[in-house]
Scaffold this motif. Sequence first.
Motif, mmCIF file in Angstrom:
data_model
loop_
_atom_site.group_PDB
_atom_site.id
_atom_site.type_symbol
_atom_site.label_atom_id
_atom_site.label_comp_id
_atom_site.label_asym_id
_atom_site.label_seq_id
_atom_site.Cartn_x
_atom_site.Cartn_y
_atom_site.Cartn_z
ATOM 1 N N GLN A 39 32.474 38.488 46.199
ATOM 2 C CA GLN A 39 33.513 39.404 46.661
ATOM 3 C C GLN A 39 34.425 39.815 45.506
ATOM 4 N N LYS A 93 37.227 41.473 45.058
ATOM 5 C CA LYS A 93 38.685 41.272 45.070
ATOM 6 C C LYS A 93 39.058 39.826 44.793
ATOM 7 N N PRO A 105 43.367 31.663 56.339
ATOM 8 C CA PRO A 105 44.353 32.753 56.258
ATOM 9 C C PRO A 105 43.824 34.055 56.861
ATOM 10 N N LYS A 106 44.720 34.817 57.467
ATOM 11 C CA LYS A 106 44.337 36.112 58.039
ATOM 12 C C LYS A 106 44.013 37.098 56.929
ATOM 13 N N ASN A 107 44.838 37.073 55.878
ATOM 14 C CA ASN A 107 44.611 37.947 54.724
ATOM 15 C C ASN A 107 44.269 37.071 53.518
ATOM 16 N N LYS A 108 42.982 36.909 53.244
ATOM 17 C CA LYS A 108 42.533 36.011 52.177
ATOM 18 C C LYS A 108 43.018 36.459 50.796
ATOM 19 N N ILE A 109 43.066 37.759 50.568
ATOM 20 C CA ILE A 109 43.419 38.271 49.240
ATOM 21 C C ILE A 109 44.871 37.960 48.882
ATOM 22 N N SER A 110 45.814 38.321 49.745
ATOM 23 C CA SER A 110 47.227 38.063 49.457
ATOM 24 C C SER A 110 47.493 36.555 49.422
ATOM 25 N N PHE A 111 46.803 35.816 50.285
ATOM 26 C CA PHE A 111 46.945 34.356 50.318
ATOM 27 C C PHE A 111 46.518 33.736 48.993
ATOM 28 N N LYS A 144 46.141 35.249 46.062
ATOM 29 C CA LYS A 144 46.979 35.739 44.959
ATOM 30 C C LYS A 144 48.183 34.828 44.763
#
Length: 218
Positions: free
Chosen positions: A91, A93, A52-58, A60
């Motif tokens: 990490q 987050k 994923p490009k955005n690991k955090i939102s992915f 979540k």
Amino acid sequence: MKSKKLIICCDGGGASGKSTGAKLISKKFKLNLLNSGLLYRWAAKLILEKKPKNKISFLKKKFLNLNYKHLAILNLHSQKISDLSAIIAKQKKIRNIIVNYQKKFINSHDRICMEGRDSASKILSKNPRYDLAFFFKCNLKTAAYRRWKDLKSLNKEVTLKEVRKSLKKRNELDTKRRFSSLKIVDDAVLIRTDILSKLEMIDKMSKEIRKKINSKKK
């Protein structure tokens, strides 16, 4: 006894025997088992596969709808997954996402056995607080051989030397990481799995749990 609220923590380094101890004790005392390592491994597997490009939102979104029982049927013990798990565990987050899931799971069950590296020192240090904490220790040579045998049984092509190096690195990362480092709480019961047999381990844990159950009845 079944209706009494009970929270048990099983912490320790990689291949220290905590997974075996937590699993057997959970079955014996009818506790809902929550394996923290599986959560990090699942997150690592998702990142490796989906990139994923955005690991955090992915993550979540993924943890929002996670059915924990689903993890038991997945193969989450490859060397790549293990190595990435150690990295993402540092990490903050990503840790927050997983900790939020853990707390949600804990609050939805009365009888819990939580296994991990910081369940007693961080996640269940207060509100709610654990009733009893175990800390598992095992020398590196024994732990590496134990992990290597597990991987070989899954037909994983890995050498004992590679496993030992990976375990040593993981435990060093967990001990030195800034957030939620691996450490033993003051009132933890030490379980030396390089000295105790499986039966002796379960006997020692059972005696401590029964003592705690009896004290809660008073």
